[in-house]
Scaffold this motif. Sequence first.
Motif, PDB file in Angstrom:
ATOM      1  N   HIS A 350      80.791  75.365  60.152  1.00 35.97           N
ATOM      2  CA  HIS A 350      81.547  76.042  59.090  1.00 35.97           C
ATOM      3  C   HIS A 350      80.936  74.507  58.039  1.00 35.97           C
ATOM      4  CE1 HIS A 350      84.306  78.918  59.768  1.00 35.97           C
ATOM      5  NE2 HIS A 350      83.415  79.129  60.178  1.00 35.97           N
ATOM      6  N   THR A 351      79.939  74.211  58.157  1.00 36.47           N
ATOM      7  CA  THR A 351      79.492  73.109  57.673  1.00 36.47           C
ATOM      8  C   THR A 351      77.562  73.406  57.520  1.00 36.47           C
ATOM      9  OG1 THR A 351      79.112  71.086  58.972  1.00 36.47           O
ATOM     10  CG2 THR A 351      81.600  71.670  58.249  1.00 36.47           C
ATOM     11  N   SER A 352      77.729  72.634  56.803  1.00 31.20           N
ATOM     12  CA  SER A 352      75.626  72.171  56.385  1.00 31.20           C
ATOM     13  C   SER A 352      74.840  71.962  57.355  1.00 31.20           C
ATOM     14  CB  SER A 352      75.087  72.215  55.404  1.00 31.20           C
ATOM     15  OG  SER A 352      75.693  72.506  54.701  1.00 31.20           O
ATOM     16  N   ASP A 353      76.094  71.710  58.183  1.00 28.74           N
ATOM     17  CA  ASP A 353      75.253  70.569  59.625  1.00 28.74           C
ATOM     18  C   ASP A 353      75.464  71.364  61.222  1.00 28.74           C
ATOM     19  OD1 ASP A 353      74.958  68.256  58.154  1.00 28.74           O
ATOM     20  OD2 ASP A 353      76.956  67.572  58.851  1.00 28.74           O
ATOM     21  N   ASP A 354      75.895  72.915  60.906  1.00 28.62           N
ATOM     22  CA  ASP A 354      75.729  73.615  61.986  1.00 28.62           C
ATOM     23  C   ASP A 354      74.147  74.244  62.483  1.00 28.62           C
ATOM     24  OD1 ASP A 354      76.305  75.908  64.109  1.00 28.62           O
ATOM     25  OD2 ASP A 354      77.269  76.451  63.459  1.00 28.62           O
ATOM     26  N   ILE A 355      73.693  73.294  62.525  1.00 30.54           N
ATOM     27  CA  ILE A 355      72.724  73.760  63.001  1.00 30.54           C
ATOM     28  C   ILE A 355      71.603  73.025  64.501  1.00 30.54           C
ATOM     29  CG2 ILE A 355      71.065  72.826  60.882  1.00 30.54           C
ATOM     30  CD1 ILE A 355      70.938  69.917  61.721  1.00 30.54           C
ATOM     31  N   LEU A 356      70.613  73.667  64.586  1.00 31.89           N
ATOM     32  CA  LEU A 356      70.037  73.813  66.020  1.00 31.89           C
ATOM     33  C   LEU A 356      69.970  72.456  66.586  1.00 31.89           C
ATOM     34  CD1 LEU A 356      66.690  75.880  66.153  1.00 31.89           C
ATOM     35  CD2 LEU A 356      69.347  75.967  67.345  1.00 31.89           C
ATOM     36  N   GLY A 357      69.494  71.100  65.830  1.00 27.01           N
ATOM     37  CA  GLY A 357      69.863  70.121  66.184  1.00 27.01           C
ATOM     38  C   GLY A 357      69.084  68.942  65.092  1.00 27.01           C
ATOM     39  N   LYS A 358      69.011  68.000  65.749  1.00 29.01           N
ATOM     40  CA  LYS A 358      68.016  67.159  65.282  1.00 29.01           C
ATOM     41  C   LYS A 358      67.139  66.126  65.240  1.00 29.01           C
ATOM     42  CE  LYS A 358      71.443  63.492  66.575  1.00 29.01           C
ATOM     43  NZ  LYS A 358      72.834  61.990  65.138  1.00 29.01           N
ATOM     44  N   ASP A 359      66.624  65.633  64.591  1.00 24.39           N
ATOM     45  CA  ASP A 359      65.213  64.301  64.825  1.00 24.39           C
ATOM     46  C   ASP A 359      65.737  63.429  64.538  1.00 24.39           C
ATOM     47  OD1 ASP A 359      62.595  62.916  64.829  1.00 24.39           O
ATOM     48  OD2 ASP A 359      61.532  64.334  63.563  1.00 24.39           O
ATOM     49  N   THR A 360      66.138  62.480  65.563  1.00 22.33           N
ATOM     50  CA  THR A 360      65.931  61.586  66.006  1.00 22.33           C
ATOM     51  C   THR A 360      64.980  60.615  65.833  1.00 22.33           C
ATOM     52  OG1 THR A 360      65.773  61.225  67.688  1.00 22.33           O
ATOM     53  CG2 THR A 360      67.990  61.965  67.203  1.00 22.33           C
ATOM     54  N   ASN A 361      64.208  60.564  65.543  1.00 27.16           N
ATOM     55  CA  ASN A 361      62.537  59.401  65.441  1.00 27.16           C
ATOM     56  C   ASN A 361      61.668  60.207  64.857  1.00 27.16           C
ATOM     57  OD1 ASN A 361      61.153  61.731  66.841  1.00 27.16           O
ATOM     58  ND2 ASN A 361      60.578  60.820  68.612  1.00 27.16           N
ATOM     59  N   ASP A 363      60.203  61.862  64.039  1.00 26.63           N
ATOM     60  CA  ASP A 363      58.107  62.671  63.971  1.00 26.63           C
ATOM     61  C   ASP A 363      58.000  64.450  63.822  1.00 26.63           C
ATOM     62  OD1 ASP A 363      59.486  64.456  65.859  1.00 26.63           O
ATOM     63  OD2 ASP A 363      58.245  63.104  67.442  1.00 26.63           O
ATOM     64  N   GLY A 364      59.283  64.553  62.884  1.00 25.23           N
ATOM     65  CA  GLY A 364      59.287  66.133  62.616  1.00 25.23           C
ATOM     66  C   GLY A 364      59.692  67.414  63.658  1.00 25.23           C
ATOM     67  N   ASN A 365      59.929  66.254  64.358  1.00 30.24           N
ATOM     68  CA  ASN A 365      60.487  67.442  66.047  1.00 30.24           C
ATOM     69  C   ASN A 365      61.436  67.204  66.279  1.00 30.24           C
ATOM     70  OD1 ASN A 365      57.692  68.846  66.168  1.00 30.24           O
ATOM     71  ND2 ASN A 365      57.186  66.863  67.145  1.00 30.24           N
ATOM     72  N   ILE A 366      62.407  68.272  66.655  1.00 30.80           N
ATOM     73  CA  ILE A 366      64.281  68.240  67.485  1.00 30.80           C
ATOM     74  C   ILE A 366      64.226  67.945  68.602  1.00 30.80           C
ATOM     75  CG2 ILE A 366      66.151  69.332  68.139  1.00 30.80           C
ATOM     76  CD1 ILE A 366      65.159  71.526  65.705  1.00 30.80           C
ATOM     77  N   ASP A 367      64.579  66.352  68.707  1.00 27.93           N
ATOM     78  CA  ASP A 367      65.475  65.832  69.570  1.00 27.93           C
ATOM     79  C   ASP A 367      66.457  65.462  70.414  1.00 27.93           C
ATOM     80  OD1 ASP A 367      65.383  63.502  68.422  1.00 27.93           O
ATOM     81  OD2 ASP A 367      63.287  63.558  68.639  1.00 27.93           O
ATOM     82  N   GLU A 368      67.338  65.862  69.604  1.00 27.25           N
ATOM     83  CA  GLU A 368      68.446  65.711  70.355  1.00 27.25           C
ATOM     84  C   GLU A 368      69.247  67.865  69.896  1.00 27.25           C
ATOM     85  OE1 GLU A 368      73.014  64.381  68.872  1.00 27.25           O
ATOM     86  OE2 GLU A 368      71.282  62.542  68.879  1.00 27.25           O
ATOM     87  N   TRP A 369      69.466  68.463  70.670  1.00 27.93           N
ATOM     88  CA  TRP A 369      69.133  69.755  70.598  1.00 27.93           C
ATOM     89  C   TRP A 369      71.533  69.867  70.614  1.00 27.93           C
ATOM     90  CZ3 TRP A 369      65.070  73.329  68.726  1.00 27.93           C
ATOM     91  CH2 TRP A 369      64.805  72.522  69.537  1.00 27.93           C
ATOM     92  N   TYR A 370      71.671  70.544  69.735  1.00 25.60           N
ATOM     93  CA  TYR A 370      73.193  71.059  69.611  1.00 25.60           C
ATOM     94  C   TYR A 370      73.246  72.281  70.620  1.00 25.60           C
ATOM     95  CZ  TYR A 370      72.888  67.552  66.123  1.00 25.60           C
ATOM     96  OH  TYR A 370      73.011  66.368  65.047  1.00 25.60           O
ATOM     97  N   VAL A 371      72.399  73.369  70.239  1.00 21.73           N
ATOM     98  CA  VAL A 371      72.087  74.573  71.107  1.00 21.73           C
ATOM     99  C   VAL A 371      71.526  74.629  72.110  1.00 21.73           C
ATOM    100  CG1 VAL A 371      72.286  77.428  71.199  1.00 21.73           C
ATOM    101  CG2 VAL A 371      72.658  76.247  68.579  1.00 21.73           C
ATOM    102  N   ASP A 372      72.082  74.659  73.089  1.00 22.29           N
ATOM    103  CA  ASP A 372      71.934  74.228  74.743  1.00 22.29           C
ATOM    104  C   ASP A 372      71.274  75.845  75.061  1.00 22.29           C
ATOM    105  OD1 ASP A 372      71.291  74.639  77.566  1.00 22.29           O
ATOM    106  OD2 ASP A 372      72.504  73.219  77.522  1.00 22.29           O
ATOM    107  N   PHE A 373      69.931  76.066  75.233  1.00 21.37           N
ATOM    108  CA  PHE A 373      69.154  77.558  74.999  1.00 21.37           C
ATOM    109  C   PHE A 373      69.655  78.002  76.288  1.00 21.37           C
ATOM    110  CE2 PHE A 373      66.704  75.319  72.010  1.00 21.37           C
ATOM    111  CZ  PHE A 373      67.185  75.658  70.961  1.00 21.37           C
ATOM    112  N   ASN A 374      69.454  76.506  77.583  1.00 21.77           N
ATOM    113  CA  ASN A 374      70.069  77.406  79.182  1.00 21.77           C
ATOM    114  C   ASN A 374      71.332  77.763  79.093  1.00 21.77           C
ATOM    115  OD1 ASN A 374      67.008  76.327  80.195  1.00 21.77           O
ATOM    116  ND2 ASN A 374      67.657  75.155  79.564  1.00 21.77           N
TER     117      ASN A 374
END
Length: 580
Positions: A350-361, A363-374
């Motif tokens: 219930h915040t703007s942070d409920d996103i797929l994940g974040k780009d920790t380095n 480089d423009g790509n998500i590398d820490e996922w909050y939703v686990d697709f498996n």
Amino acid sequence: MKKLLLIFLVLFVVELRAQTNIHFSNPLAAQILAGTYNPADYSSSANSDPHAVVLEIEAAIRPDSLKSYLERMSLFETRNTGSDTLSSTRGIGAARTWAHQRFEAISAANNDRLVVSYLNWTKNICGQQNHKNVVAILPGSQIDREDTPCGIVIVEAHLDSRCDAGCDTGCVAQGMEDNGSGSALVLELARTMAKYQFNRTVVFMLTVAEEQGLVGAEAMAKYCEDNQIRVGAVLNNDVIGGVICGETSFHPRNRVKETSTALSEALGYGVITISHKQLSRYIKLQYEEELKEHVSVPMEVTIMTAEDREGRGGDHIPFREHDFNAIRFTSANEHGNANSGSASYHDRQHTSDDILGKDTNNDGNIDEWYVDFNYLARNASINATATVMIGRNVCTPEVFQVTQTTWKTLEFIIAGDWCSDTEALIAMRTETNDWDTLFTIPTGTHEIEIEPGHTYYISAAYQNNGVESLFTNEVMVDVVGQDELPTANSGIRLLQNRPNPFDEATVIAFMVYDMPKNPTATIRIQDLTGRTVKELPVQINSGINEVVYNHGYRKEGTFTYSLVIDGQVLDTKKMTFVAF
């Protein structure tokens, strides 16, 4: 004045979900649900063996497909029910249109076997009057009739999202866990199941206005009730893709494996013998029988005691309120308790942070996922397994009676008017939410030996070619010893809580054989020092009386509970809380 206030509150609650003008945009959808169609028009040449179909669907569910749905949903910025309905790129209108188009594309790829429609309804929510659930219907091979009742299966999730304020339409609310994950799951099941035809009709549904009071689900439940549409089962998916536990989560168990998922039941006014919990047990049984041994990462399916997590709710509840069997799938760990208005709240839900994940380095790509697709794919497979087996429409026994005939034997009577099978599956349990024992017996009248001195909860299902029907409601039997058998039951008896030991919630029940003069009672919870922890008011009825006690996580210890009537303690028992 008190009476007037009560009337006002009742009217307010009714108004909260009151919708008008509930109808399908596609008239064919209404015809399918009413059973006025030709099943041959939707026939399939795909495999019809349910055991094989379960494995085929599990193999077809793709984590990358689920990821693509979520990535697309994130682009709408918000799916708040009160957000823009005219934009083609932002808001709930764009999201609904996209979901409708996805269902249509899936149908086109499967010989137009899905009937796609909006369920339109009217109510003022966040300034918007007209709302739409998105529905795709897979017509069954059997028409619902009195002599062969079917009952549709609804697989659903809510499409809408929100920030802290329920009508904040400017806030970016991607809602990837809550509830993009459930929405992606429903779309993926439509994609992988549309090639088949089941005996029961299956409805894939994405609701709106869940975040404003479960209103979209209420619209569908009311439509089914008003139009006398039988509903065999509702599988609601809400917050079903994340594995990271938030600080305020009601389920902060670091020891729980990532492969766990939980089932909450729409418990209604009873919990021990209620049909919704039986549906949860059935779903767990089907997964363990049909799928678990065939997958590389098995799941642990946990049956929750309460209707939902403390202070929470979901789209399964309106269906329970309309007397339809319904359960909720939810992650074992979720990132927060949704109380995002608190200054101490740092979780994502219930915040703007409920996103797929974040780009920790950076480089423009998500590398820490909050939703686990498996993990989300595995939960989709559990849904699919249950839907396939329920979709087989093996009939449930209409008559199930259990009687203690001697000090060590029980007599079962299992029968039905419109259907019967030569074999029945008996399920029994004692202390836990799960069945302890499963065994088959012939239908008709049959006796078995049993260990006395226990309270058993027993139910039955028919079996047909290795497929179980939905189970009957449970029958509670106190199996007494040889010296106790001639004694008639009388008075009021406090039962042992179940489950015990327990985690978060347990059910406290008592049997009333003779009604007392005062029909009200209190369940008093105390610690071992005698300090009262909680008092739960109970309205006494003849037969079994039940109340759910939510104790909360991380509060280990032994407590007592007492049944108090007219200030007098009738009986006291111990219960144990363990953080599993």
